[in-house]
Design an enzyme around this catalytic site. Sequence first.
Site, mmCIF file in Angstrom:
data_model
loop_
_atom_site.group_PDB
_atom_site.id
_atom_site.type_symbol
_atom_site.label_atom_id
_atom_site.label_comp_id
_atom_site.label_asym_id
_atom_site.label_seq_id
_atom_site.Cartn_x
_atom_site.Cartn_y
_atom_site.Cartn_z
ATOM 1 N N ASP A 29 0.826 -1.209 0.000
ATOM 2 C CA ASP A 29 0.000 0.000 0.000
ATOM 3 C C ASP A 29 0.864 1.265 0.000
ATOM 4 O O ASP A 29 1.998 1.257 0.482
ATOM 5 C CB ASP A 29 -0.931 -0.011 1.216
ATOM 6 C CG ASP A 29 -2.129 0.912 1.019
ATOM 7 O OD1 ASP A 29 -2.460 1.239 -0.142
ATOM 8 O OD2 ASP A 29 -2.740 1.314 2.025
ATOM 9 N N ARG A 33 -0.091 7.709 -2.506
ATOM 10 C CA ARG A 33 0.449 8.764 -1.637
ATOM 11 C C ARG A 33 1.897 9.071 -1.965
ATOM 12 O O ARG A 33 2.343 10.212 -1.896
ATOM 13 C CB ARG A 33 0.277 8.366 -0.163
ATOM 14 C CG ARG A 33 -1.132 8.591 0.355
ATOM 15 C CD ARG A 33 -1.369 7.874 1.650
ATOM 16 N NE ARG A 33 -1.514 6.443 1.428
ATOM 17 C CZ ARG A 33 -1.464 5.529 2.400
ATOM 18 N NH1 ARG A 33 -1.229 5.900 3.646
ATOM 19 N NH2 ARG A 33 -1.637 4.263 2.106
ATOM 20 N N HIS A 46 2.213 3.588 -9.027
ATOM 21 C CA HIS A 46 2.031 2.175 -9.369
ATOM 22 C C HIS A 46 3.201 1.678 -10.221
ATOM 23 O O HIS A 46 3.692 0.565 -10.026
ATOM 24 C CB HIS A 46 0.708 1.963 -10.106
ATOM 25 C CG HIS A 46 -0.507 2.339 -9.299
ATOM 26 N ND1 HIS A 46 -0.651 1.976 -7.973
ATOM 27 C CD2 HIS A 46 -1.622 3.040 -9.621
ATOM 28 C CE1 HIS A 46 -1.823 2.454 -7.531
ATOM 29 N NE2 HIS A 46 -2.414 3.104 -8.494
ATOM 30 N N SER A 74 -7.420 -5.423 -5.246
ATOM 31 C CA SER A 74 -8.504 -6.028 -4.465
ATOM 32 C C SER A 74 -9.836 -5.960 -5.215
ATOM 33 O O SER A 74 -9.982 -5.183 -6.172
ATOM 34 C CB SER A 74 -8.652 -5.302 -3.120
ATOM 35 O OG SER A 74 -9.299 -4.056 -3.299
ATOM 36 N N LEU A 140 11.330 -19.945 -5.187
ATOM 37 C CA LEU A 140 10.243 -19.163 -4.597
ATOM 38 C C LEU A 140 8.937 -19.326 -5.384
ATOM 39 O O LEU A 140 8.947 -19.291 -6.613
ATOM 40 C CB LEU A 140 10.642 -17.680 -4.608
ATOM 41 C CG LEU A 140 9.579 -16.670 -4.157
ATOM 42 C CD1 LEU A 140 9.383 -16.761 -2.645
ATOM 43 C CD2 LEU A 140 9.976 -15.251 -4.560
ATOM 44 N N ARG A 197 2.321 -4.896 6.053
ATOM 45 C CA ARG A 197 1.569 -3.865 5.339
ATOM 46 C C ARG A 197 2.423 -2.610 5.277
ATOM 47 O O ARG A 197 2.878 -2.116 6.316
ATOM 48 C CB ARG A 197 0.223 -3.543 5.998
ATOM 49 C CG ARG A 197 -0.562 -2.496 5.183
ATOM 50 C CD ARG A 197 -1.975 -2.268 5.655
ATOM 51 N NE ARG A 197 -2.654 -1.362 4.733
ATOM 52 C CZ ARG A 197 -3.914 -1.472 4.317
ATOM 53 N NH1 ARG A 197 -4.658 -2.458 4.766
ATOM 54 N NH2 ARG A 197 -4.434 -0.616 3.474
ATOM 55 N N GLU A 216 2.061 -13.374 12.133
ATOM 56 C CA GLU A 216 2.633 -12.220 12.825
ATOM 57 C C GLU A 216 2.471 -11.009 11.905
ATOM 58 O O GLU A 216 2.758 -11.081 10.707
ATOM 59 C CB GLU A 216 4.114 -12.454 13.129
ATOM 60 C CG GLU A 216 4.365 -13.609 14.079
ATOM 61 C CD GLU A 216 3.680 -13.420 15.432
ATOM 62 O OE1 GLU A 216 3.619 -12.266 15.908
ATOM 63 O OE2 GLU A 216 3.197 -14.417 16.004
#
Length: 254
Positions: A29, A33, A46, A74, A140, A197, A216
């Site tokens: 996120d 901003r 972005h 989302s 990965l 986040r 966590e």
Amino acid sequence: MLTEKEIHDVPETQLDMSRLPQHIAIIMDGNGRWAQARGMERAAGHVEGVTTVRRITEECSRLGIGYLTLYAFSTENWNRPQAEVDALMHLIATAIERETPDLIKNNVRLRVIGDRSRMPADTLARLERCVRDTSGGSGLTLVLAISYSSRWEITDAARRIAAEAAAGRLDPASITDDTVARNLATAFMPDPDLLIRTGGDMRVSNFLLWQIAYSEIYITDIYWPDFNAYDLRRAISDYQSRQRRFGLTGEQVQ
Ligand code: IPE
Ligand code: IPE
Ligand code: MG
């Protein structure tokens, strides 16, 4: 901002390489901003965010993390201004196209979770091609959550479980939490050990609600375009300082 040299000066010796999180999930996120703070269009944030995806994927690969799940778009993000939605879908498609050769070279396997029925055909086609082309990767697993929300996923699972029961193939009394987990889009991987986040907001925004039951959580104010390998190692180091009790007492888990 740290220079490249300083980033690499933060040694891995800080990390216990035998206790790395197996699965890291990230709510990426703060792109908008980041751009607005520089007088730029949100879309520029972005674009810069894609560079961070590359950087963090490489670092996770290098460290030997098993799974990296990135929240890229989302269900609720479909309600943003159409121009931003279009820009994001286009960006995802072109980035995937460009990065596929390096993903293959780095032995990364791509998976996608989310509501495919809402994705533009071109974006979906490129994603699916990349999933196919990287399917042999044994390093990965990079999981992109696109057109994803946890409530969509859980509702979809409920629908499929109900259909099985209605068809007489499943006894409702035999449904366990494992039945639910196996019907989620994330059935192929373990739950996240660490949820990060960026951008500072203390919320989960409909991301992996079922799967983060015992993850966590690490929240940083840093905007996603500024998040770097050092910040990732710092989050992992913080994770390693916690005692995960899973409902038990501290004595029991020691
Ligand atoms: C996260 O950055 C990327 C997506 C949601 C696609 P934002 O675009 O949400 O950036 P902020 O939160 O407005 O700064
Ligand atoms: C969460 O960010 C979704 C992604 C990172 C893709 P949002 O910017 O959409 O979340 P809210 O609206 O601040 O909760
Ligand atoms: Mg946001």
